[in-house]
Write a protein that holds these residues in place. Sequence first.
Motif, PDB file in Angstrom:
ATOM      1  N   LEU A  24       0.708  -1.072  -0.156  1.00 31.47           N
ATOM      2  CA  LEU A  24      -0.043   0.038  -0.159  1.00 31.47           C
ATOM      3  C   LEU A  24       0.867   1.398  -0.044  1.00 31.47           C
ATOM      4  O   LEU A  24       0.466   2.270  -0.622  1.00 31.47           O
ATOM      5  CB  LEU A  24      -0.795  -0.029   1.254  1.00 31.47           C
ATOM      6  N   ILE A  25       1.945   1.238   0.740  1.00 34.58           N
ATOM      7  CA  ILE A  25       2.792   2.397   0.924  1.00 34.58           C
ATOM      8  C   ILE A  25       3.421   2.586  -0.120  1.00 34.58           C
ATOM      9  O   ILE A  25       3.793   3.788  -0.853  1.00 34.58           O
ATOM     10  CB  ILE A  25       3.524   2.362   2.306  1.00 34.58           C
ATOM     11  N   HIS A  26       4.550   1.581  -0.537  1.00 29.19           N
ATOM     12  CA  HIS A  26       5.629   1.768  -1.667  1.00 29.19           C
ATOM     13  C   HIS A  26       5.345   1.135  -3.059  1.00 29.19           C
ATOM     14  O   HIS A  26       5.960   1.277  -3.894  1.00 29.19           O
ATOM     15  CB  HIS A  26       6.805   1.071  -1.091  1.00 29.19           C
ATOM     16  N   GLY A  27       4.155   0.462  -2.963  1.00 25.14           N
ATOM     17  CA  GLY A  27       3.737  -0.184  -4.423  1.00 25.14           C
ATOM     18  C   GLY A  27       4.669  -1.328  -4.743  1.00 25.14           C
ATOM     19  O   GLY A  27       4.586  -2.133  -5.574  1.00 25.14           O
ATOM     20  N   GLN A  28       5.370  -1.795  -3.462  1.00 20.73           N
ATOM     21  CA  GLN A  28       5.952  -3.082  -3.569  1.00 20.73           C
ATOM     22  C   GLN A  28       6.278  -3.936  -2.399  1.00 20.73           C
ATOM     23  O   GLN A  28       6.292  -3.352  -1.194  1.00 20.73           O
ATOM     24  CB  GLN A  28       7.390  -2.939  -4.258  1.00 20.73           C
ATOM     25  N   GLU A  29       6.591  -5.064  -2.108  1.00 18.20           N
ATOM     26  CA  GLU A  29       6.651  -5.850  -0.877  1.00 18.20           C
ATOM     27  C   GLU A  29       8.088  -5.448  -0.204  1.00 18.20           C
ATOM     28  O   GLU A  29       9.012  -5.511  -1.037  1.00 18.20           O
ATOM     29  CB  GLU A  29       6.362  -7.182  -0.997  1.00 18.20           C
ATOM     30  N   THR A  30       8.123  -5.269   1.111  1.00 21.94           N
ATOM     31  CA  THR A  30       9.595  -5.118   1.549  1.00 21.94           C
ATOM     32  C   THR A  30       9.239  -5.649   3.057  1.00 21.94           C
ATOM     33  O   THR A  30       8.326  -6.196   3.446  1.00 21.94           O
ATOM     34  CB  THR A  30      10.070  -3.660   1.396  1.00 21.94           C
ATOM     35  N   ALA A 290       5.829   1.376   7.552  1.00 20.81           N
ATOM     36  CA  ALA A 290       6.501   1.496   6.706  1.00 20.81           C
ATOM     37  C   ALA A 290       7.655   2.606   6.815  1.00 20.81           C
ATOM     38  O   ALA A 290       8.504   2.463   5.960  1.00 20.81           O
ATOM     39  CB  ALA A 290       5.521   2.325   5.672  1.00 20.81           C
ATOM     40  N   GLY A 291       7.645   3.355   7.953  1.00 18.68           N
ATOM     41  CA  GLY A 291       8.734   4.223   8.140  1.00 18.68           C
ATOM     42  C   GLY A 291       9.886   3.550   8.548  1.00 18.68           C
ATOM     43  O   GLY A 291      11.189   3.806   8.535  1.00 18.68           O
ATOM     44  N   GLY A 292       9.788   2.118   8.736  1.00 17.95           N
ATOM     45  CA  GLY A 292      10.790   1.061   9.160  1.00 17.95           C
ATOM     46  C   GLY A 292      11.309   0.269   8.230  1.00 17.95           C
ATOM     47  O   GLY A 292      11.929  -0.562   8.144  1.00 17.95           O
ATOM     48  N   THR A 293      10.945   0.791   6.823  1.00 13.83           N
ATOM     49  CA  THR A 293      11.559   0.129   5.729  1.00 13.83           C
ATOM     50  C   THR A 293      12.292   0.954   4.510  1.00 13.83           C
ATOM     51  O   THR A 293      12.283   2.172   4.622  1.00 13.83           O
ATOM     52  CB  THR A 293      10.393  -0.486   4.883  1.00 13.83           C
ATOM     53  N   GLY A 294      12.911   0.527   3.689  1.00 10.82           N
ATOM     54  CA  GLY A 294      13.526   1.364   2.510  1.00 10.82           C
ATOM     55  C   GLY A 294      14.697   2.126   3.033  1.00 10.82           C
ATOM     56  O   GLY A 294      15.388   1.597   4.176  1.00 10.82           O
ATOM     57  N   ARG A 295      15.233   3.213   2.378  1.00 10.70           N
ATOM     58  CA  ARG A 295      16.532   3.570   2.678  1.00 10.70           C
ATOM     59  C   ARG A 295      16.334   4.751   3.839  1.00 10.70           C
ATOM     60  O   ARG A 295      14.867   5.171   4.108  1.00 10.70           O
ATOM     61  CB  ARG A 295      16.708   4.564   1.410  1.00 10.70           C
ATOM     62  N   LEU A 296      17.305   5.139   4.412  1.00  5.85           N
ATOM     63  CA  LEU A 296      17.224   5.984   5.375  1.00  5.85           C
ATOM     64  C   LEU A 296      18.152   7.066   5.110  1.00  5.85           C
ATOM     65  O   LEU A 296      19.108   7.253   4.355  1.00  5.85           O
ATOM     66  CB  LEU A 296      17.844   5.321   6.706  1.00  5.85           C
TER      67      LEU A 296
END
Length: 316
Positions: A24-30, A290-296
Amino acid sequence: MLTRRDCIKSAAAAAASMTCPFQLIHGQETTLITRAIPSSGETLPIIGLGGAGSFGRLARSGDIDTLREVMRTLLANGGTAFDTAEAYGPSEIIAGQLAQELAIEEQLFWSTKVNSAKPEWGPSYPEVTQQQIQDSFDRIGKSPIDLMQIHNLGDIKTQFPMIRQLKDEGRARYIGITYDTPDRNDELIQAMHEETLDFIGIDYAVDNPAAAETILPLAQDRGIAVIIYQPFGRTRLWSRVAGHQVPEWAQEFDANSWAQFFLKYVIAHPAVTVVTPATTKPANLIDNLAGGTGRLPDSSMLRRMEDFVTALPSSG
């Protein structure tokens, strides 16, 4: 760009399961970032759930169904840490009841606290602390408890030997100390030097970065895990950004909402082990996770984030 309100609206259709929030947030699973607890090497998902604030207020109102869905959502989407305390009123009672009802108490990383017998956090009474400890075991229905802490520095002389004994007996896996008043930094620093702590719990936010100067580096040096309690400054930051869009450059570190912006600022510091913002809305919890995923953000971006928030007009 998604706002927190957009997330709430979009999540309505997915509320029945919510098993893939980051689609929902990024358009892809992570997956959630994890951090190691220095004293053991055990890893924790970086975003959890707090039992104070809005969660505690709803617990007092008796709206159990909503809180049940929030706790279910936490685990269904990769989070495990739930932080509560004796001082949070019925929060621990209701959360423990729901965890046992949902049969998730063993899946949760359960953090709780003992506080001094007096409201001003004055001297404690051993029998009162002992009763608080037993109450937490009874409410949670789990032994060992994952983390037992002294609330707001409490009465360390009296209470720390008691929680250390819990760990020695295998009834608490980790022990620690919390505080949320900067004027007591010296006391926290002293405790970090003098006691063998697994965790500290502190406040840290984009408009409250002081902990990065002394407390967080010391935690790294001493091998102490860190829980962050108020990444949104309670409601302070929400008031500050009301009416403002998340800057486009925040996409450089995968922040698509203000919640993610605030949380990524906090978890960018490597000393931070887990962040436990309170919420009563499953969609907000998904946004937080979702804030705990992806780049920092890197160090230069952190300064840019601070400057951006500082430049916003104060709501007060």
